[in-house]
Structures are given as C-alpha cells and as structure tokens.
Write an enzyme that holds these catalytic residues in place. Structure first.
Site, short mmCIF file in Angstrom:
data_model
loop_
_atom_site.label_atom_id
_atom_site.label_comp_id
_atom_site.label_asym_id
_atom_site.label_seq_id
_atom_site.Cartn_x
_atom_site.Cartn_y
_atom_site.Cartn_z
CB SER A 20 -7.87 2.03 7.40
OG SER A 20 -7.03 0.89 7.24
N GLY A 21 -5.45 3.40 5.22
CA GLY A 21 -4.09 3.91 5.18
C GLY A 21 -3.00 2.92 5.56
CE LYS A 22 -4.99 -2.90 5.37
NZ LYS A 22 -6.11 -2.07 4.80
CD GLU A 90 -3.47 -5.41 0.00
OE1 GLU A 90 -4.26 -6.12 0.68
OE2 GLU A 90 -3.68 -4.21 -0.24
CB CYS A 178 -18.91 2.54 11.85
SG CYS A 178 -20.70 2.71 11.76
#
Length: 203
Positions: A20-22, A90, A178
């Site tokens: 998700s691009g963290k 992380e 989802c």
C-alpha cells in the site's frame, strides 16, 4: 498530513496492508526532512531482510540506508540524541516495547515517523501499531489495490506457509485484498494450488 512545529516532539504513524506504499511514504517524509537539513536516523528490524540487509526498501524499489536493530530497545541504545527525526520501518516486527521507545523519543523533542502493518494475516489488530495510533499526533492510513477485484484493499492475505503470527515474505507469500475478498488465515484452495504448482516445477 505533515505537521510543522518547533522545539517539541511528536509521533506520526503510517499504517495499512502490504503493497500500500507505507515504506514509500516513510522514505518521502524522511527525504523531505533531509532537504530541510534536519538530522535524520532510520531504523529497521533485523528480521526483515527481504530486499536488503541495511536499507529500508519499498516494493517500488525506493531505498534508504538504515540501521538494523534486533529489538525496539536497541534503538534507544544506538540513537544519536542530536538527531531531530527518527524513522522506523516495519514497526509490526518491533514488538510492544516500541510504544515506550517512540514515546521517549517524542518526549525528548524528536519527530518520530513509524510505518507498519495495522492488521495481521487473520485480520486482527497487529501490535504495536494500534497503541501507537492512540498516541500519535498524525495518522496516515494507506490502502492497496485488491488483486481479486480491484477495490481498495485494507487487508494482507497470507497465501501459504506457517500459521505463526510473524512470517516474513513478499508477493510470493502475500497479496492485498479488500474487505469482501479477504479470507482470515490461509485459504485452503490457494495452499493446495501452490503445492501442486511446486510439484510440477520439480517434475
């Protein structure tokens, strides 16, 4: 949202599922701090060596050199207290000690930016992120794309392997799903398909 202030510390949390691009967002914020000529230190857990031993790496291959620690308490032992910004990637691998460490760093006047999974492979809150969310001044929830239907994905689906809580892996072991497509645990059919595919590869 980026917070602009002076002489006090605070905690920012970037959370969401895998893919998700963290880490990408964490790197973006840290690079912005470097452009502002702030002293920046970056830490990652020793257990996460998927892409590099001594860098935080996004799935899009953005990289930043980091210090590797075996536990959250080691951050306090190794940090240069002159640093103004501390990045921790992380965080879900760091354990509950990270909450006290982040608080101590923020109380000492540092901007603490933490990134990690907020739910585990069963869909449950993944410590220590929930406690950090309650204490943070700034929260960013990132979403991935569900590989099954294309809708916004907030879950990390484990596809195979152990039922241990912490199992390090990438797109060979996990995918984003989802709310509707997520199956808590390891989907039985996916596990069977994976085993069959391995048998075919071995001949």
């Amino acid at each position: 949202m980026d917070i602009i202030t002076g002489n006090i510390g605070w905690i920012e949390v970037i959370c969401g599922p895998m893919f998700s691009g963290k880490s990408e967002e964490l790197i973006r914020r840290l690079r912005r701090a470097m452009i502002a000529r702030k002293r920046v230190e970056v830490f990652k857990p020793k257990i996460d060596n998927r892409y590099s031993e001594d860098e935080i790496v996004s799935h899009g291959d953005l990289r930043m050199t980091s210090q590797v620690v075996a536990s959250a308490s080691e951050i306090v032992e190794r940090i240069d207290w002159r640093s103004e910004v501390v990045g921790i990637d992380e965080a879900n691998f760091m354990g509950p000690q990270l909450v006290d460490v982040a608080q101590r760093l923020a109380d000492s006047g540092k901007q603490v930016i933490v990134a990690g999974l907020d739910t585990d492979y069963l869909g449950r809150p993944f410590a220590p992120i929930p406690d950090l969310l309650a204490l943070a001044e700034s929260i960013a929830k990132t979403l991935a794309v569900c590989v099954r239907c294309g809708n916004p994905a907030k879950h990390t689906q484990r596809l195979r392997g152990s039922d241990e809580l912490i199992v390090v892996g990438s797109n060979d072991m996990y995918e984003a799903r989802c709310r509707r497509c997520f199956e808590p645990g390891i989907p039985k059919q996916t596990e069977l398909d994976f085993v069959k595919a391995k048998r075919v590869e071995r001949g």
